[in-house]
Motif scaffolding. Sequence first.
Motif, PDB file in Angstrom:
ATOM      1  N   LEU A 138      94.845  78.542 -49.504  1.00 30.36           N
ATOM      2  CA  LEU A 138      93.985  78.354 -50.741  1.00 30.36           C
ATOM      3  C   LEU A 138      92.777  79.007 -50.867  1.00 30.36           C
ATOM      4  O   LEU A 138      92.132  79.273 -51.604  1.00 30.36           O
ATOM      5  N   ALA A 139      92.331  79.570 -49.556  1.00 29.50           N
ATOM      6  CA  ALA A 139      91.154  80.162 -49.291  1.00 29.50           C
ATOM      7  C   ALA A 139      90.886  81.332 -50.164  1.00 29.50           C
ATOM      8  O   ALA A 139      89.945  81.980 -50.358  1.00 29.50           O
ATOM      9  N   ALA A 140      92.279  81.875 -50.198  1.00 27.63           N
ATOM     10  CA  ALA A 140      92.161  83.303 -50.970  1.00 27.63           C
ATOM     11  C   ALA A 140      92.181  83.217 -52.624  1.00 27.63           C
ATOM     12  O   ALA A 140      91.734  84.274 -53.226  1.00 27.63           O
ATOM     13  N   GLU A 141      92.340  82.009 -53.060  1.00 29.21           N
ATOM     14  CA  GLU A 141      92.039  81.929 -54.498  1.00 29.21           C
ATOM     15  C   GLU A 141      90.759  81.619 -54.945  1.00 29.21           C
ATOM     16  O   GLU A 141      89.874  81.193 -54.130  1.00 29.21           O
ATOM     17  N   THR A 142      90.489  82.146 -56.221  1.00 28.29           N
ATOM     18  CA  THR A 142      89.125  81.932 -56.761  1.00 28.29           C
ATOM     19  C   THR A 142      89.110  80.459 -57.690  1.00 28.29           C
ATOM     20  O   THR A 142      88.092  79.858 -57.850  1.00 28.29           O
ATOM     21  N   ARG A 143      90.264  80.331 -58.366  1.00 24.80           N
ATOM     22  CA  ARG A 143      90.562  79.213 -59.166  1.00 24.80           C
ATOM     23  C   ARG A 143      91.778  78.387 -59.043  1.00 24.80           C
ATOM     24  O   ARG A 143      92.784  79.168 -58.794  1.00 24.80           O
TER      25      ARG A 143
END
Length: 304
Positions: free
Chosen positions: A177-182
């Motif tokens: 999930l670190a690649a997600e912004t929201r």
Amino acid sequence: MHFDLADLRLMVRIAEANSLTRGAEAAFLSLPAASTRIKNLEEKIGAKLLYRTSQGVTLTPPGQAFVHHARTVLAQLEHLAGDMQEYAHGVKGHLRIASTTTALSEYLPPVLRLFLQAHPDVDVDLHERPSQEIVRAVCESQTDIGLVAGPVRTESLQAIPYRSDRLVLVVSKEHALAAETRVPFRSTLDCNHVGLHKSSAIHAFLRQVSTQLNRTLRMRIEVSNFETVCRMIDANVGVGVVPLSSAKRHAANLAVQIVDLEDEWALRQQYILVRDLEGLPSFGRDLVELLIADARDASGDATR
């Protein structure tokens, strides 16, 4: 119509215990003496105050009204004593505060330090509670000042705008999930979570949200503060939901990523709750003023 303070205290104790026997014990009265007082009080008022059953007692509608006003009167007497202590050498004041996890851990410590320095004769009783419990505690005069967050009904209380805070997701930089912004909170429920202990307000809140989604919050490990939450996330034990202010502070020194939550509840308005600001003892009003000033200063720093 005149009321005896002992009767007011007795009725409050009975209401808290749902028992005439235990209420009498809490008021340091024998059961016959308590029964006589209640009987005389009901005759004076002209209405029954208690429903008596084999399981105990419950309040009638007149009884509920009586206890509500009794709590208010007894609280005002405590406040009177608090104000008068300033004129009596050696007598200490007492202030009861209930707060959400975020306000308690992020904002209250420096304000309370200033307050206690300015008021060495005042003791503070500080408890962490979920917002709904705080509303009830202030309404029932069990606490003097409450700090709540989110869309809660504040009933007839004075609600003073305090701060805005945002809950965010913190993950290890190695996490998917670190690649997600929201992300929506729902999508985090497939992950192991790191969070505060079960008695914390934020833990109870997140479990409630999970239940509303018909999901289970998989709490892998529970710790005592947000710094440890972030350190555990850094060690890739799980993910966690923490206040943005705390996340930013610890992300500066740890290999963690902050991800916004899409959920509306993640952005929360905080309020200071009191029954009556003018009814607080003077030192209580001083604390409210310090809280408002601290929030105003923080808001000014954020815009600069």
